[in-house]
Scaffold this motif. Structure first.
Motif, PDB file in Angstrom:
ATOM      1  N   TYR A 284      64.127  99.300 121.355  1.00  0.00           N
ATOM      2  CA  TYR A 284      65.404  98.837 120.811  1.00  0.00           C
ATOM      3  C   TYR A 284      65.226  97.384 120.402  1.00  0.00           C
ATOM      4  O   TYR A 284      64.834  96.558 121.221  1.00  0.00           O
ATOM      5  N   VAL A 285      65.451  97.077 119.126  1.00  0.00           N
ATOM      6  CA  VAL A 285      65.313  95.701 118.635  1.00  0.00           C
ATOM      7  C   VAL A 285      66.674  95.239 118.135  1.00  0.00           C
ATOM      8  O   VAL A 285      67.268  95.873 117.264  1.00  0.00           O
TER       9      VAL A 285
ATOM     10  N   GLY B 278      62.268  87.395 122.098  1.00  0.00           N
ATOM     11  CA  GLY B 278      62.374  85.951 121.967  1.00  0.00           C
ATOM     12  C   GLY B 278      61.644  85.362 120.774  1.00  0.00           C
ATOM     13  O   GLY B 278      61.658  84.151 120.578  1.00  0.00           O
ATOM     14  N   SER B 279      60.997  86.205 119.965  1.00  0.00           N
ATOM     15  CA  SER B 279      60.263  85.672 118.806  1.00  0.00           C
ATOM     16  C   SER B 279      61.206  85.427 117.637  1.00  0.00           C
ATOM     17  O   SER B 279      62.305  85.964 117.577  1.00  0.00           O
ATOM     18  N   ASN B 280      60.749  84.621 116.692  1.00  0.00           N
ATOM     19  CA  ASN B 280      61.538  84.282 115.521  1.00  0.00           C
ATOM     20  C   ASN B 280      61.196  85.249 114.393  1.00  0.00           C
ATOM     21  O   ASN B 280      60.031  85.465 114.095  1.00  0.00           O
TER      22      ASN B 280
ATOM     23  N   ARG C 282      65.899  84.328 112.932  1.00  0.00           N
ATOM     24  CA  ARG C 282      66.716  84.849 114.039  1.00  0.00           C
ATOM     25  C   ARG C 282      65.817  85.123 115.240  1.00  0.00           C
ATOM     26  O   ARG C 282      64.686  85.561 115.095  1.00  0.00           O
ATOM     27  N   THR C 283      66.351  84.884 116.427  1.00  0.00           N
ATOM     28  CA  THR C 283      65.625  85.164 117.664  1.00  0.00           C
ATOM     29  C   THR C 283      65.892  86.612 118.064  1.00  0.00           C
ATOM     30  O   THR C 283      67.041  87.009 118.263  1.00  0.00           O
ATOM     31  N   LEU C 284      64.820  87.395 118.180  1.00  0.00           N
ATOM     32  CA  LEU C 284      64.955  88.827 118.451  1.00  0.00           C
ATOM     33  C   LEU C 284      65.088  89.122 119.936  1.00  0.00           C
ATOM     34  O   LEU C 284      64.547  88.406 120.781  1.00  0.00           O
TER      35      LEU C 284
ATOM     36  N   ASN D 176      56.670  95.505 134.046  1.00  0.00           N
ATOM     37  CA  ASN D 176      55.472  94.899 133.455  1.00  0.00           C
ATOM     38  C   ASN D 176      55.770  94.284 132.094  1.00  0.00           C
ATOM     39  O   ASN D 176      55.230  93.229 131.757  1.00  0.00           O
ATOM     40  N   ALA D 177      56.632  94.928 131.302  1.00  0.00           N
ATOM     41  CA  ALA D 177      56.990  94.366 129.993  1.00  0.00           C
ATOM     42  C   ALA D 177      57.759  93.054 130.172  1.00  0.00           C
ATOM     43  O   ALA D 177      57.497  92.071 129.471  1.00  0.00           O
ATOM     44  N   ARG D 178      58.699  93.020 131.121  1.00  0.00           N
ATOM     45  CA  ARG D 178      59.451  91.786 131.369  1.00  0.00           C
ATOM     46  C   ARG D 178      58.539  90.676 131.883  1.00  0.00           C
ATOM     47  O   ARG D 178      58.669  89.509 131.503  1.00  0.00           O
ATOM     48  N   MET D 179      57.586  91.028 132.750  1.00  0.00           N
ATOM     49  CA  MET D 179      56.656  90.024 133.267  1.00  0.00           C
ATOM     50  C   MET D 179      55.755  89.495 132.149  1.00  0.00           C
ATOM     51  O   MET D 179      55.443  88.300 132.118  1.00  0.00           O
ATOM     52  N   ALA D 180      55.340  90.345 131.233  1.00  0.00           N
ATOM     53  CA  ALA D 180      54.504  89.885 130.114  1.00  0.00           C
ATOM     54  C   ALA D 180      55.272  88.894 129.248  1.00  0.00           C
ATOM     55  O   ALA D 180      54.719  87.885 128.801  1.00  0.00           O
ATOM     56  N   VAL D 181      56.561  89.171 129.022  1.00  0.00           N
ATOM     57  CA  VAL D 181      57.389  88.243 128.246  1.00  0.00           C
ATOM     58  C   VAL D 181      57.516  86.923 128.987  1.00  0.00           C
ATOM     59  O   VAL D 181      57.374  85.847 128.396  1.00  0.00           O
ATOM     60  N   ARG D 182      57.759  86.986 130.272  1.00  0.00           N
ATOM     61  CA  ARG D 182      57.937  85.766 131.048  1.00  0.00           C
ATOM     62  C   ARG D 182      56.657  84.935 131.082  1.00  0.00           C
ATOM     63  O   ARG D 182      56.684  83.716 130.955  1.00  0.00           O
ATOM     64  N   LYS D 183      55.506  85.607 131.236  1.00  0.00           N
ATOM     65  CA  LYS D 183      54.237  84.896 131.251  1.00  0.00           C
ATOM     66  C   LYS D 183      53.952  84.254 129.902  1.00  0.00           C
ATOM     67  O   LYS D 183      53.392  83.156 129.833  1.00  0.00           O
ATOM     68  N   ALA D 184      54.322  84.946 128.818  1.00  0.00           N
ATOM     69  CA  ALA D 184      54.089  84.395 127.481  1.00  0.00           C
ATOM     70  C   ALA D 184      54.961  83.174 127.231  1.00  0.00           C
ATOM     71  O   ALA D 184      54.540  82.221 126.574  1.00  0.00           O
TER      72      ALA D 184
END
Length: 152
Positions: free
Chosen positions: A30-31, A113-115, A119-121, A137-145
């Motif tokens: 979902y985007v 969170g990318s542009n 717009r911030t997605l 794991n997906a949320r942790m990957a975003v947080r680490k990035a």
């Protein structure tokens, strides 16, 4: 009489849609917060490195909408061209399911969170029945990035 014929048609259409993806591992993303003028090709260019995406669905635009929403579906393997080919497919093995969910979670991590055209997605799994570990794991990957100190 007329109403029951319509409801039977709708029910058979839903059944055929469920049958089409029964023997393929899939994951839906979902985007949110896409620019209104976003096209499938622009989104496809952004997601091409995560493997083939077989379906893009944009929500209908209504007056007053500030952004667009898209559902993106990843599949394992190639889509069959006929119903007979689909029926002959074996059920997906666990490795296929893990592969498609990994590709989907990687795409979510890169989009969150990318542009995109100013717009911030926001991106997440559309299917709330995804295993909690995959979502975690997906949320942790975003947080680490986003936070280099978190990964240390």
């Amino acid at each position: 009489m007329f109403r029951s014929a319509i409801s039977r048609t709708v029910a058979s259409k839903r059944l055929s849609m469920a049958t089409q993806s029964r023997n393929l591992a899939s994951c839906v993303m979902y985007v949110r917060n896409l620019p209104l003028e976003t096209t499938e090709s622009e989104l496809a260019d952004r997601l091409s490195k995560y493997g083939p995406v077989y379906e893009y669905q944009f929500t209908p635009k209504r007056p007053g909408d500030m952004y667009s929403i898209a559902f993106v579906k990843f599949y394992s393997g190639d889509l069959p061209s006929t119903i007979e080919e689909l029926a002959s497919l074996p059920h997906p093995i666990e490795a296929e399911v893990e592969d498609v969910t990994k590709r989907c979670s990687d795409a979510i991590a890169s989009l969150e969170g990318s542009n995109f055209n100013g717009r911030t997605l926001n991106a997440s799994f559309a299917n709330k029945n995804q295993p909690d570990a995959i979502q975690f794991n997906a949320r942790m990957a975003v947080r680490k990035a986003n936070d280099p100190m978190f990964a240390a």
